[in-house]
Scaffold this motif. Structure first.
Motif, PDB file in Angstrom:
ATOM      1  N   UNK A  40       4.037   7.013  11.326  1.00  0.00           N
ATOM      2  CA  UNK A  40       4.394   5.993  10.345  1.00  0.00           C
ATOM      3  C   UNK A  40       4.253   6.581   8.947  1.00  0.00           C
ATOM      4  N   UNK A  41       4.895   5.937   7.990  1.00  0.00           N
ATOM      5  CA  UNK A  41       4.754   6.290   6.576  1.00  0.00           C
ATOM      6  C   UNK A  41       3.948   5.191   5.897  1.00  0.00           C
ATOM      7  N   UNK A  42       2.836   5.576   5.295  1.00  0.00           N
ATOM      8  CA  UNK A  42       1.971   4.616   4.634  1.00  0.00           C
ATOM      9  C   UNK A  42       2.536   4.258   3.259  1.00  0.00           C
ATOM     10  N   UNK A  43       2.266   3.036   2.792  1.00  0.00           N
ATOM     11  CA  UNK A  43       2.851   2.608   1.512  1.00  0.00           C
ATOM     12  C   UNK A  43       2.202   3.269   0.299  1.00  0.00           C
ATOM     13  N   UNK A  44       0.956   3.742   0.416  1.00  0.00           N
ATOM     14  CA  UNK A  44       0.287   4.379  -0.710  1.00  0.00           C
ATOM     15  C   UNK A  44      -0.911   5.164  -0.189  1.00  0.00           C
ATOM     16  N   UNK A  45      -1.479   5.979  -1.086  1.00  0.00           N
ATOM     17  CA  UNK A  45      -2.690   6.751  -0.781  1.00  0.00           C
ATOM     18  C   UNK A  45      -3.755   6.353  -1.785  1.00  0.00           C
ATOM     19  N   UNK A  46      -4.915   6.016  -1.318  1.00  0.00           N
ATOM     20  CA  UNK A  46      -6.018   5.655  -2.223  1.00  0.00           C
ATOM     21  C   UNK A  46      -6.715   6.958  -2.650  1.00  0.00           C
ATOM     22  N   UNK A  47      -6.283   7.525  -3.781  1.00  0.00           N
ATOM     23  CA  UNK A  47      -6.747   8.856  -4.149  1.00  0.00           C
ATOM     24  C   UNK A  47      -6.646   9.053  -5.656  1.00  0.00           C
ATOM     25  N   UNK A  48      -7.527   9.911  -6.190  1.00  0.00           N
ATOM     26  CA  UNK A  48      -7.504  10.248  -7.617  1.00  0.00           C
ATOM     27  C   UNK A  48      -7.060  11.695  -7.803  1.00  0.00           C
ATOM     28  N   UNK A  49      -6.389  11.956  -8.920  1.00  0.00           N
ATOM     29  CA  UNK A  49      -5.882  13.293  -9.234  1.00  0.00           C
ATOM     30  C   UNK A  49      -6.166  13.624 -10.702  1.00  0.00           C
ATOM     31  N   UNK A  50      -6.035  14.930 -11.022  1.00  0.00           N
ATOM     32  CA  UNK A  50      -5.925  15.385 -12.407  1.00  0.00           C
ATOM     33  C   UNK A  50      -4.604  16.113 -12.527  1.00  0.00           C
ATOM     34  N   UNK A  51      -3.847  15.791 -13.578  1.00  0.00           N
ATOM     35  CA  UNK A  51      -2.522  16.390 -13.736  1.00  0.00           C
ATOM     36  C   UNK A  51      -2.275  16.703 -15.199  1.00  0.00           C
ATOM     37  N   UNK A  52      -1.438  17.732 -15.437  1.00  0.00           N
ATOM     38  CA  UNK A  52      -1.036  18.074 -16.796  1.00  0.00           C
ATOM     39  C   UNK A  52       0.364  17.496 -17.016  1.00  0.00           C
ATOM     40  N   UNK A  53       0.480  16.552 -17.945  1.00  0.00           N
ATOM     41  CA  UNK A  53       1.718  15.799 -18.105  1.00  0.00           C
ATOM     42  C   UNK A  53       2.104  15.726 -19.581  1.00  0.00           C
ATOM     43  N   UNK A  65      -5.061   7.606 -10.930  1.00  0.00           N
ATOM     44  CA  UNK A  65      -5.527   6.908  -9.724  1.00  0.00           C
ATOM     45  C   UNK A  65      -4.349   6.258  -9.027  1.00  0.00           C
ATOM     46  N   UNK A  66      -4.158   6.600  -7.750  1.00  0.00           N
ATOM     47  CA  UNK A  66      -3.125   5.932  -6.952  1.00  0.00           C
ATOM     48  C   UNK A  66      -3.775   4.847  -6.102  1.00  0.00           C
ATOM     49  N   UNK A  67      -3.106   3.697  -6.031  1.00  0.00           N
ATOM     50  CA  UNK A  67      -3.622   2.578  -5.253  1.00  0.00           C
ATOM     51  C   UNK A  67      -2.450   1.694  -4.855  1.00  0.00           C
ATOM     52  N   UNK A  68      -2.731   0.631  -4.114  1.00  0.00           N
ATOM     53  CA  UNK A  68      -1.684  -0.273  -3.673  1.00  0.00           C
ATOM     54  C   UNK A  68      -1.979  -1.704  -4.089  1.00  0.00           C
ATOM     55  N   UNK A  69      -0.922  -2.454  -4.365  1.00  0.00           N
ATOM     56  CA  UNK A  69      -1.038  -3.872  -4.707  1.00  0.00           C
ATOM     57  C   UNK A  69      -0.101  -4.651  -3.794  1.00  0.00           C
ATOM     58  N   UNK A  70      -0.612  -5.706  -3.177  1.00  0.00           N
ATOM     59  CA  UNK A  70       0.224  -6.506  -2.281  1.00  0.00           C
ATOM     60  C   UNK A  70       1.292  -7.254  -3.078  1.00  0.00           C
ATOM     61  N   UNK A  71       2.507  -7.289  -2.519  1.00  0.00           N
ATOM     62  CA  UNK A  71       3.600  -7.990  -3.185  1.00  0.00           C
ATOM     63  C   UNK A  71       3.871  -9.329  -2.494  1.00  0.00           C
ATOM     64  N   UNK A  72       4.819 -10.082  -3.032  1.00  0.00           N
ATOM     65  CA  UNK A  72       5.105 -11.418  -2.511  1.00  0.00           C
ATOM     66  C   UNK A  72       5.736 -11.392  -1.128  1.00  0.00           C
ATOM     67  N   UNK A  73       6.265 -10.243  -0.719  1.00  0.00           N
ATOM     68  CA  UNK A  73       6.881 -10.134   0.601  1.00  0.00           C
ATOM     69  C   UNK A  73       5.867  -9.756   1.673  1.00  0.00           C
ATOM     70  N   UNK A  74       4.595  -9.612   1.293  1.00  0.00           N
ATOM     71  CA  UNK A  74       3.570  -9.239   2.266  1.00  0.00           C
ATOM     72  C   UNK A  74       3.394  -7.749   2.432  1.00  0.00           C
ATOM     73  N   UNK A  75       4.187  -6.955   1.709  1.00  0.00           N
ATOM     74  CA  UNK A  75       4.041  -5.507   1.756  1.00  0.00           C
ATOM     75  C   UNK A  75       3.178  -4.997   0.613  1.00  0.00           C
ATOM     76  N   UNK A  76       3.303  -3.702   0.357  1.00  0.00           N
ATOM     77  CA  UNK A  76       2.485  -3.059  -0.681  1.00  0.00           C
ATOM     78  C   UNK A  76       3.378  -2.376  -1.705  1.00  0.00           C
ATOM     79  N   UNK A  77       3.008  -2.497  -2.983  1.00  0.00           N
ATOM     80  CA  UNK A  77       3.632  -1.722  -4.050  1.00  0.00           C
ATOM     81  C   UNK A  77       2.728  -0.544  -4.379  1.00  0.00           C
TER      82      UNK A  77
END
Length: 577
Positions: A411-424, A553-565
């Motif tokens: 399966x493909x998960x909707x998000x990963x609960x993880x922190x990063x450091x990036x140069x942007x 920080x990557x995380x997920x928020x539930x949407x009105x359709x019952x899935x995750x953003x």
């Protein structure tokens, strides 16, 4: 130490043991702090602290406190402190746990651990008891009566015979061994997942068995488990595994991210007695009442010292000689063959892993960009030991691909609960700079209905504005041949305060704050804001603003359709003054 007559509970106070079954809504209580969680600053700038009060009969009850000043919270916090509180409200949390709640409207008296005399000197205090105590708020006119002070002496006598060792978690997130778990306390723990399942009749509760290979006399006894058997989901013999029940949102995240054999870190795990058993304990990870979307279970990553310690414990466990009780079965020739076969497999796996590691070390490295842009020194990220991750690796994180623990299908998960450091590098932002702060009184922005019956709510906050804006960034240092991937970062109120060191306000009515904000953010985006005001901003043209390093920080928020953003936020980053 001289004994003295145990005084009655002061008039009007309720025994902790009677609160749960009482129909009252307000309570006067007194007890000794036997445990507490670290203070937490809310987005309203109030401080929240959760303590556990205990009485001499051994009963405990949680108390959640809200105060404006951190100094008040620090005065309260302390294992062994005696606390009197008047008119505390009882409430039931969304996880059906009862607790008392008080805030700056309530009067609270704290007698700190070292301010009471030894009980052998109590005779000089009984007729005219006087010792130091702190009133919160300090403007309160309430004073402890002689009987209340006498009862405090009684609590002091009792608590000197007790040993209160707080299991409240410190800022370094140090875990405790599972062998140390005791009922009605909070812990940070790590362990290997040895079994997972959805609770029958409770569709929102996902349970794990975890182990760190230490023994606890209050764990369920798994009995003798053959290490060669595959029918027990890798369970460990004896009292070495504890059941952990996960509630939403932890359950949703774990079912997509945790499998048998993973190593996890769990934060603020509450230990309770198992239903219908006073001799077995288990863990419960409830919804955070202040941050209902916060995930408090994480997978340990390669190189984590806590993971290395668990791997060492697992190895030592499998090398232990069988106990006398295990000799009855495990000393049979058949069981010994299985153990020998497992050891040979592990040795072969370790040999192959070592060969693969040597091969990777000898292989030519992929071609990288030879000169990296120098990061802006005015922007200071947290977690300096964390390596940099390019944006494409964040977007295409391999952790997004996994296996459904129930069906075994990929399966493909909707998000990963993880922190990063990036140069942007910043490409754009929204909304307009003048609207970087939003009013909590604006229903189009703040659509959360207010609970007017609550003892404490956000309407008591003086500042009704909060930060809320977005930054569009791109990778400032991609590998050769890779595109400059883009990412939209949310900057919420708490992270913006840390980034800017400015309080939110109505920027359209505060030109000085708007000017200071514009000057600070020039360090992030250079001339982009000016070009947007002039109408010359073009996303197709690479900007000349200086790149910087930030935490994401990557995380997920539930949407009105019952899935995750899938969401990404800038966090733990500040602009140097």
């Amino acid at each position: 130490m001289t004994d003295f007559l145990v005084p009655p509970l002061p008039h009007g106070f309720t025994h902790l043991v009677d609160i749960a079954s009482s129909s009252n809504t307000k309570y006067d209580v007194v007890g000794v702090i036997c445990d507490h969680l670290p203070p937490k600053e809310l987005e309203t700038k109030d401080w929240m602290i959760k303590v556990v009060l205990q009485s001499p009969d051994g009963h405990q009850f949680p108390l959640r406190l809200f105060y404006r000043n951190r100094e008040d919270v620090d005065t309260i916090t302390g294992i062994g402190n005696i606390v009197f509180v008047w008119s505390a409200s009882k409430r039931t949390t969304r996880d059906r746990e009862q607790e008392l709640v008080a805030n700056r409207i309530n009067t609270l008296v704290v007698i700190q651990n070292n301010d009471l005399p030894d009980v052998e000197f109590a005779g000089t205090h009984i007729t005219n008891p006087k010792f130091k105590y702190t009133k919160i708020p300090d403007r309160s006119t309430r004073k402890l009566t002689d009987l209340e002070q006498l009862y405090a002496l009684h609590l002091s006598s009792w608590k000197r015979k007790e040993t209160f060792a707080s299991q409240a978690q410190t800022t370094n997130n140090s875990p405790v061994e599972l062998s140390s778990l005791r009922v009605d306390r909070f812990y940070n723990v790590v362990g290997e997942v040895v079994k997972t399942w959805w609770e029958s009749g409770a569709s929102s509760v996902y349970s794990l068995y975890i182990t760190d290979y230490t023994e606890n006399p209050f764990f369920f006894d798994q009995g003798l488990i053959d290490s060669g058997s595959q029918s027990h989901n890798n369970l460990i013999s004896g009292k070495r595994t504890v059941q952990v029940s996960l509630f939403s949102p932890h359950a949703d995240w774990a079912t997509h991210n945790i499998s048998v054999g993973d190593f996890v870190w769990i934060r603020n795990l509450l230990v309770r007695h198992r239903n219908n058993s006073e001799s077995i304990i288990e863990g419960k990870l409830h919804t955070d009442t202040d941050r209902p979307n916060q995930i408090d279970i994480f997978k340990l990553q390669e190189g984590d010292l806590r993971l290395l310690k668990l791997l060492k414990a697992r190895k030592e466990y499998h090398e232990l000689p069988p106990s006398p009780s295990e000799d009855l079965d495990k000393q049979s020739k058949n069981a010994k063959k299985k153990r020998d076969k497992k050891k040979r497999k592990e040795a072969e796996r370790e040999r192959l892993e070592q060969e693969e590691l040597e091969r990777q070390n000898q292989a030519p490295k992929p071609q990288q960009q030879t000169t990296a842009p120098i990061a802006n020194p005015l922007v200071v990220p947290g977690f300096p030991l964390e390596i940099l991750t390019d944006v494409v690796s964040i977007i295409e994180a391999p952790e997004l691909q996994g296996t459904n623990p129930r069906t075994g299908k990929p399966i493909t998960f909707p998000f990963v609960n993880k922190s990063y450091r990036a140069q942007v590098r910043v490409l754009d932002f929204k909304p307009d700079l003048e609207d970087f702060c939003q009013s909590l009184d604006d229903p189009e922005y703040n659509d959360i209905p207010m609970d007017t019956s609550a003892t404490w709510n956000f309407t008591q906050c003086e500042n009704r504005w909060e930060w809320a804006f977005y930054l569009l960034v791109e990778d400032a240092h991609p590998n050769l041949g890779q595109p400059r991937e883009k990412l939209m970062l949310i900057v919420n109120n708490k992270n913006a305060q840390f980034l800017l060191n400015l309080d939110a306000c109505d920027l359209r009515k505060n030109p000085e704050t708007l000017k200071e904000l514009r000057e600070k953010l020039f360090a992030l985006w250079g001339e982009i804001e000016e070009s947007k005001r002039n109408g010359t901003h073009d996303l197709a043209i690479t900007p000349r603003n200086r790149p910087f390093i930030c935490c994401i920080q990557e995380y997920g928020v539930k949407n009105n359709e019952g899935g995750w953003n899938r969401m990404h936020a800038m966090t733990s980053t500040t602009i140097r003054k």
